[in-house]
Design an enzyme around this catalytic site. Sequence first.
Site, short mmCIF file in Angstrom:
data_model
loop_
_atom_site.label_atom_id
_atom_site.label_comp_id
_atom_site.label_asym_id
_atom_site.label_seq_id
_atom_site.Cartn_x
_atom_site.Cartn_y
_atom_site.Cartn_z
N CYS A 146 -12.11 67.64 5.41
CA CYS A 146 -11.08 68.41 4.70
C CYS A 146 -10.60 67.66 3.47
O CYS A 146 -9.92 68.23 2.63
CB CYS A 146 -9.91 68.74 5.63
SG CYS A 146 -9.06 67.29 6.26
N CYS A 191 -5.26 67.26 12.21
CA CYS A 191 -4.26 66.68 11.29
C CYS A 191 -3.39 65.68 12.06
O CYS A 191 -2.98 64.66 11.50
CB CYS A 191 -3.39 67.78 10.67
SG CYS A 191 -4.32 69.21 10.08
FE1 FES Z 1 -7.42 68.11 7.47
FE2 FES Z 1 -4.99 68.96 7.73
S1 FES Z 1 -6.72 70.13 7.17
S2 FES Z 1 -5.67 66.92 7.87
#
Ligand code: FES
Length: 147
Positions: free
Chosen positions: A33, A103
Amino acid sequence: MYTKKVMDHFLNPRNMGEIENPSCVGTVGNAKCGDIMRMYMDIDENGIIHDVKFKTFGCGAAVATSSIATELVKGKTVEEALKVTNKAVVDALDGLPPLKVHCSLLAEEAIHAALWDYAEKNGIKIEGLKKPKSDIHDEEEINKVSY
Ligand code: FES
């Protein structure tokens, strides 16, 4: 989809920023991400975390998990901070959507990375602390492949 607590910590993050001359700093990232989390700690001679701040370049849940993680470790000993797992972070936020659980792993890793830095700088060993992974997804994928 987000709880009130997540929204609160996302919109009003606690302990955001950096500490000048910190005792230690930990930075972790997730290549998938692209989110990056950095945690600064000020730890006294008794091993108590007096101050903690974070900087997160990432999604709203990453900001919220960093924020709550700083609250969970502030005032704790190094050993107690080590016990703040990603599950504790999720629970403290009254839950996270499944897609956002990674996360909270980043928050746990950021704590561990800062503590690892502290241990290295002071030449000590913190019982139960493992060298932090720089990228959580890489590790997850390695695990999947080896099954
Ligand atoms: Fe990867 Fe939140 S989408 S840490």
